[in-house]
Write a protein that holds these residues in place. Sequence first.
Motif, short mmCIF file in Angstrom:
data_model
loop_
_atom_site.label_atom_id
_atom_site.label_comp_id
_atom_site.label_asym_id
_atom_site.label_seq_id
_atom_site.Cartn_x
_atom_site.Cartn_y
_atom_site.Cartn_z
N ASP A 51 32.03 131.62 35.74
CA ASP A 51 32.36 131.77 37.04
C ASP A 51 32.19 130.69 38.33
OD1 ASP A 51 32.55 133.74 35.57
OD2 ASP A 51 31.18 135.51 36.14
N ALA A 52 30.98 130.04 38.16
CA ALA A 52 30.39 129.09 39.50
C ALA A 52 31.43 128.29 39.43
CB ALA A 52 29.57 128.13 39.09
N ILE A 53 32.57 128.05 37.93
CA ILE A 53 33.54 126.40 38.18
C ILE A 53 35.16 127.31 38.68
CG2 ILE A 53 35.40 125.72 36.74
CD1 ILE A 53 32.63 125.13 34.68
N LEU A 54 34.93 128.88 38.00
CA LEU A 54 36.45 129.46 38.65
C LEU A 54 36.50 129.29 39.54
CD1 LEU A 54 36.41 132.05 35.21
CD2 LEU A 54 37.83 130.61 36.51
N ALA A 55 35.22 129.43 40.76
CA ALA A 55 34.60 130.48 41.78
C ALA A 55 35.41 128.63 42.87
CB ALA A 55 33.26 130.66 42.53
N ALA A 56 34.80 127.84 41.91
CA ALA A 56 35.48 126.44 42.86
C ALA A 56 36.65 126.31 43.05
CB ALA A 56 34.22 125.21 42.69
N ALA A 57 37.14 126.66 41.64
CA ALA A 57 38.56 125.96 41.84
C ALA A 57 39.42 127.19 42.58
CB ALA A 57 39.11 127.01 40.05
N GLY A 58 38.41 128.95 43.03
CA GLY A 58 39.61 129.45 43.82
C GLY A 58 39.35 128.90 45.31
N ALA A 59 38.11 128.72 45.48
CA ALA A 59 37.55 127.93 47.55
C ALA A 59 38.54 126.96 47.36
CB ALA A 59 36.32 128.01 47.45
N ARG A 60 39.20 126.13 46.58
CA ARG A 60 40.17 124.63 46.90
C ARG A 60 41.82 125.71 46.32
NH1 ARG A 60 40.32 118.95 44.21
NH2 ARG A 60 42.36 118.83 43.94
N ILE A 61 41.73 125.68 45.95
CA ILE A 61 42.99 126.92 46.21
C ILE A 61 43.70 127.56 47.01
CG2 ILE A 61 44.98 128.17 44.57
CD1 ILE A 61 43.26 128.07 41.89
N ALA A 62 42.48 128.36 47.69
CA ALA A 62 42.32 129.15 48.38
C ALA A 62 42.56 128.03 49.45
CB ALA A 62 41.21 130.18 48.90
N ALA A 63 41.92 127.08 49.73
CA ALA A 63 42.11 126.65 50.26
C ALA A 63 43.06 125.55 50.67
CB ALA A 63 40.93 125.17 50.64
N GLY A 64 43.79 125.61 50.11
CA GLY A 64 45.16 124.62 49.82
C GLY A 64 46.61 125.62 49.90
N TRP A 65 46.18 127.13 50.11
CA TRP A 65 47.16 127.81 50.26
C TRP A 65 47.15 128.26 51.76
CZ3 TRP A 65 45.47 133.30 48.57
CH2 TRP A 65 47.09 134.34 48.67
N VAL A 66 45.78 127.87 52.60
CA VAL A 66 45.58 128.14 53.81
C VAL A 66 46.61 126.94 54.19
CG1 VAL A 66 43.95 127.71 55.78
CG2 VAL A 66 43.79 130.04 53.78
N GLU A 67 46.29 126.14 53.60
CA GLU A 67 46.88 124.55 54.23
C GLU A 67 48.29 124.56 53.99
OE1 GLU A 67 45.53 120.56 52.57
OE2 GLU A 67 43.01 121.78 52.43
N ARG A 68 48.64 124.96 53.24
CA ARG A 68 50.24 125.04 52.94
C ARG A 68 51.26 126.62 53.55
NH1 ARG A 68 50.32 126.40 48.04
NH2 ARG A 68 50.42 129.33 48.36
N ALA A 69 50.39 127.81 54.20
CA ALA A 69 50.65 128.84 54.90
C ALA A 69 50.40 128.16 56.72
CB ALA A 69 49.84 130.12 54.83
N GLU A 70 49.90 127.14 56.84
CA GLU A 70 49.39 126.87 57.99
C GLU A 70 51.07 125.86 59.04
OE1 GLU A 70 45.58 125.38 58.74
OE2 GLU A 70 45.57 127.47 59.35
N ARG A 71 51.20 125.01 57.66
CA ARG A 71 52.70 123.70 58.14
C ARG A 71 53.46 124.52 57.51
NH1 ARG A 71 50.55 121.22 53.93
NH2 ARG A 71 51.77 122.39 52.17
N VAL A 72 53.62 125.60 57.11
CA VAL A 72 54.98 126.59 57.12
C VAL A 72 55.67 127.02 58.29
CG1 VAL A 72 56.16 128.44 56.00
CG2 VAL A 72 55.38 126.45 54.77
N ALA A 73 53.70 127.68 58.90
CA ALA A 73 53.78 128.14 60.38
C ALA A 73 54.11 126.99 61.44
CB ALA A 73 52.94 128.87 60.75
N ASP A 74 53.91 126.25 61.08
CA ASP A 74 53.50 124.87 62.62
C ASP A 74 55.27 124.38 62.31
OD1 ASP A 74 51.52 125.29 62.44
OD2 ASP A 74 50.52 122.85 62.00
N GLY A 75 56.05 124.56 60.83
CA GLY A 75 57.05 123.88 61.15
C GLY A 75 57.52 125.41 62.17
N VAL A 76 57.80 126.24 61.12
CA VAL A 76 58.72 127.42 62.17
C VAL A 76 58.75 127.34 63.03
CG1 VAL A 76 59.48 130.04 61.89
CG2 VAL A 76 59.51 128.83 59.81
N VAL A 77 57.28 127.38 64.02
CA VAL A 77 56.94 127.42 65.33
C VAL A 77 57.72 126.28 66.26
CG1 VAL A 77 54.84 127.53 67.42
CG2 VAL A 77 54.83 128.63 64.83
N ALA A 78 57.08 125.76 65.37
CA ALA A 78 57.77 123.51 66.04
C ALA A 78 59.83 124.16 66.71
CB ALA A 78 57.86 122.51 65.20
#
Length: 186
Positions: A51-78
């Motif tokens: 579970d701890a391994i999966l939680a760490a993977a989940g945190a990494r996936i979620a952080a990447g998801w945030v980065e991707r969503a923010e990058r897309v939003a920045d592009g649309v706004v720009a």
Amino acid sequence: MVTAKGERRRAALVAAATELVLAGAPVSHRAVAEAAGSSLSATTYYFADLDAILAAAGARIAAGWVERAERVADGVVAERDGDARPAREGHVVEALLDAILPADGEIAGHYAHLVAAASMPALARAYAEHRPAIDAAVTRILGAGAVSLDADVAVAVVDGAVISALSEGSDPRTRARELVRRELRR
């Protein structure tokens, strides 16, 4: 005290677990160790349990998801800066899909991992911690298109479309595109 070498080994294990999750492959101590090119004992040294391994993977996936969503939003706004007109519907739809969905080959694994969070509190916390940032990015995308749809509804529409498509054997991105367009036209 964890050494730099130890941090690198732990990061390699998390990266390996993340790749397995996104590929939809079974995640076990042995599979993670093999994918990381590490010993089996390293997985139990750095993580209390699977579970701890999966939680760490989940945190990494979620952080990447945030980065991707923010990058897309920045592009649309720009792209919209200086233009009084809202972004075209098609552009908003594609931006939403790009912000919410992982790469095509990772969709099934990503959604399997999201569903697994229901039975793993540490994993659920990892996703819940990152969700406000994802919603904020989605809100920016919707705002660029002058769309009056709540971010959580947009994400739910995409998620529901993906789950339906996966369960019916159809293309998740195509199904999500259809449903988001329909929702934006309401």
